[in-house]
Motif scaffolding. Structure first.
Motif, PDB file in Angstrom:
ATOM      1  N   PRO A  33      42.195  58.448  44.126  1.00 55.26           N
ATOM      2  CA  PRO A  33      43.615  58.116  44.283  1.00 55.26           C
ATOM      3  C   PRO A  33      43.867  57.401  45.611  1.00 55.26           C
ATOM      4  O   PRO A  33      43.287  57.748  46.641  1.00 55.26           O
ATOM      5  N   SER A  34      44.732  56.407  45.590  1.00 51.23           N
ATOM      6  CA  SER A  34      45.092  55.683  46.804  1.00 51.23           C
ATOM      7  C   SER A  34      45.813  56.618  47.768  1.00 51.23           C
ATOM      8  O   SER A  34      46.650  57.429  47.357  1.00 51.23           O
ATOM      9  N   LYS A  35      45.507  56.488  49.038  1.00 46.59           N
ATOM     10  CA  LYS A  35      46.145  57.329  50.052  1.00 46.59           C
ATOM     11  C   LYS A  35      47.446  56.715  50.561  1.00 46.59           C
ATOM     12  O   LYS A  35      48.266  57.410  51.145  1.00 46.59           O
ATOM     13  N   THR A  36      47.637  55.418  50.359  1.00 45.16           N
ATOM     14  CA  THR A  36      48.802  54.753  50.929  1.00 45.16           C
ATOM     15  C   THR A  36      49.804  54.245  49.904  1.00 45.16           C
ATOM     16  O   THR A  36      50.897  53.832  50.280  1.00 45.16           O
ATOM     17  N   PHE A  37      49.457  54.270  48.619  1.00 44.39           N
ATOM     18  CA  PHE A  37      50.379  53.787  47.579  1.00 44.39           C
ATOM     19  C   PHE A  37      51.477  54.818  47.371  1.00 44.39           C
ATOM     20  O   PHE A  37      51.207  56.002  47.168  1.00 44.39           O
ATOM     21  N   LYS A  38      52.718  54.368  47.406  1.00 43.64           N
ATOM     22  CA  LYS A  38      53.864  55.271  47.227  1.00 43.64           C
ATOM     23  C   LYS A  38      54.575  54.951  45.912  1.00 43.64           C
ATOM     24  O   LYS A  38      54.696  53.800  45.529  1.00 43.64           O
ATOM     25  N   CYS A  47      48.681  47.742  42.997  1.00 47.91           N
ATOM     26  CA  CYS A  47      47.656  48.749  43.261  1.00 47.91           C
ATOM     27  C   CYS A  47      46.386  48.084  43.809  1.00 47.91           C
ATOM     28  O   CYS A  47      45.764  48.597  44.742  1.00 47.91           O
ATOM     29  N   GLN A  48      46.015  46.943  43.250  1.00 42.97           N
ATOM     30  CA  GLN A  48      44.827  46.225  43.709  1.00 42.97           C
ATOM     31  C   GLN A  48      44.965  45.814  45.171  1.00 42.97           C
ATOM     32  O   GLN A  48      44.027  45.955  45.959  1.00 42.97           O
ATOM     33  N   VAL A  49      46.150  45.341  45.548  1.00 34.68           N
ATOM     34  CA  VAL A  49      46.385  44.917  46.933  1.00 34.68           C
ATOM     35  C   VAL A  49      46.267  46.108  47.867  1.00 34.68           C
ATOM     36  O   VAL A  49      45.628  46.046  48.916  1.00 34.68           O
ATOM     37  N   GLU A  54      42.693  49.323  51.730  1.00 39.25           N
ATOM     38  CA  GLU A  54      42.041  50.587  52.083  1.00 39.25           C
ATOM     39  C   GLU A  54      40.523  50.467  52.108  1.00 39.25           C
ATOM     40  O   GLU A  54      39.825  51.435  52.397  1.00 39.25           O
ATOM     41  N   GLY A  55      40.013  49.275  51.777  1.00 39.19           N
ATOM     42  CA  GLY A  55      38.569  49.057  51.837  1.00 39.19           C
ATOM     43  C   GLY A  55      37.855  49.191  50.510  1.00 39.19           C
ATOM     44  O   GLY A  55      36.632  49.159  50.465  1.00 39.19           O
ATOM     45  N   TYR A  56      38.579  49.331  49.423  1.00 39.32           N
ATOM     46  CA  TYR A  56      37.978  49.411  48.090  1.00 39.32           C
ATOM     47  C   TYR A  56      37.982  48.035  47.455  1.00 39.32           C
ATOM     48  O   TYR A  56      38.802  47.181  47.782  1.00 39.32           O
ATOM     49  N   GLY A  57      37.093  47.817  46.528  1.00 34.16           N
ATOM     50  CA  GLY A  57      36.991  46.514  45.893  1.00 34.16           C
ATOM     51  C   GLY A  57      38.030  46.261  44.823  1.00 34.16           C
ATOM     52  O   GLY A  57      38.399  45.125  44.566  1.00 34.16           O
ATOM     53  N   TYR A  58      38.526  47.325  44.185  1.00 33.91           N
ATOM     54  CA  TYR A  58      39.402  47.142  43.033  1.00 33.91           C
ATOM     55  C   TYR A  58      40.308  48.356  42.892  1.00 33.91           C
ATOM     56  O   TYR A  58      39.964  49.452  43.329  1.00 33.91           O
ATOM     57  N   GLY A  59      41.450  48.163  42.296  1.00 29.73           N
ATOM     58  CA  GLY A  59      42.364  49.267  42.023  1.00 29.73           C
ATOM     59  C   GLY A  59      43.088  49.028  40.712  1.00 29.73           C
ATOM     60  O   GLY A  59      43.287  47.881  40.298  1.00 29.73           O
ATOM     61  N   HIS A  63      47.588  54.947  33.778  1.00 31.75           N
ATOM     62  CA  HIS A  63      48.807  54.858  32.987  1.00 31.75           C
ATOM     63  C   HIS A  63      49.307  56.209  32.509  1.00 31.75           C
ATOM     64  O   HIS A  63      50.485  56.363  32.232  1.00 31.75           O
ATOM     65  N   PHE A  64      48.433  57.185  32.452  1.00 32.50           N
ATOM     66  CA  PHE A  64      48.873  58.510  32.016  1.00 32.50           C
ATOM     67  C   PHE A  64      49.633  59.226  33.122  1.00 32.50           C
ATOM     68  O   PHE A  64      50.715  59.755  32.911  1.00 32.50           O
ATOM     69  N   ARG A  65      49.072  59.224  34.350  1.00 28.28           N
ATOM     70  CA  ARG A  65      49.704  59.929  35.464  1.00 28.28           C
ATOM     71  C   ARG A  65      50.503  59.018  36.375  1.00 28.28           C
ATOM     72  O   ARG A  65      51.152  59.486  37.300  1.00 28.28           O
ATOM     73  N   ARG A  66      50.453  57.713  36.136  1.00 27.16           N
ATOM     74  CA  ARG A  66      51.169  56.722  36.939  1.00 27.16           C
ATOM     75  C   ARG A  66      50.757  56.748  38.405  1.00 27.16           C
ATOM     76  O   ARG A  66      51.568  56.607  39.300  1.00 27.16           O
TER      77      ARG A  66
END
Length: 76
Positions: A33-38, A47-49, A54-59, A63-66
């Motif tokens: 899970p992203s630590k900074t996405f609100k 989400c990708q941005v 955060e240093g990950y290649g993809y996000g 869709h189930f938990r949003r």
């Protein structure tokens, strides 16, 4: 003519069956899970941005938990 054609067919059969089979193993991908996405994750682009920053290649959005889930290779 028939012998040449038969020889050509046999040549291609030998050529095709002599190829070695290579099996590629891919690393397993884990979702974190992203630590900074609100807020609720609706568009994968946002989400990708965030995951990229955060240093990950993809996000992508879960869709189930949003939730915004960042993807990375699993540590074995």
């Amino acid at each position: 003519m028939d012998r040449k054609f038969l020889g050509l067919v046999l040549f291609f059969i030998v050529l095709l069956t002599s190829q070695e089979t290579v099996i590629h193993s891919e690393a397993k991908i884990c979702e974190v899970p992203s630590k900074t996405f609100k807020g609720p994750c609706i568009k994968d682009k946002n989400c990708q941005v965030r995951c990229h920053s955060e240093g990950y290649g993809y996000g992508k959005c879960s869709h189930f938990r949003r939730l915004c889930m960042c993807l990375k290779p699993c540590d074995d």
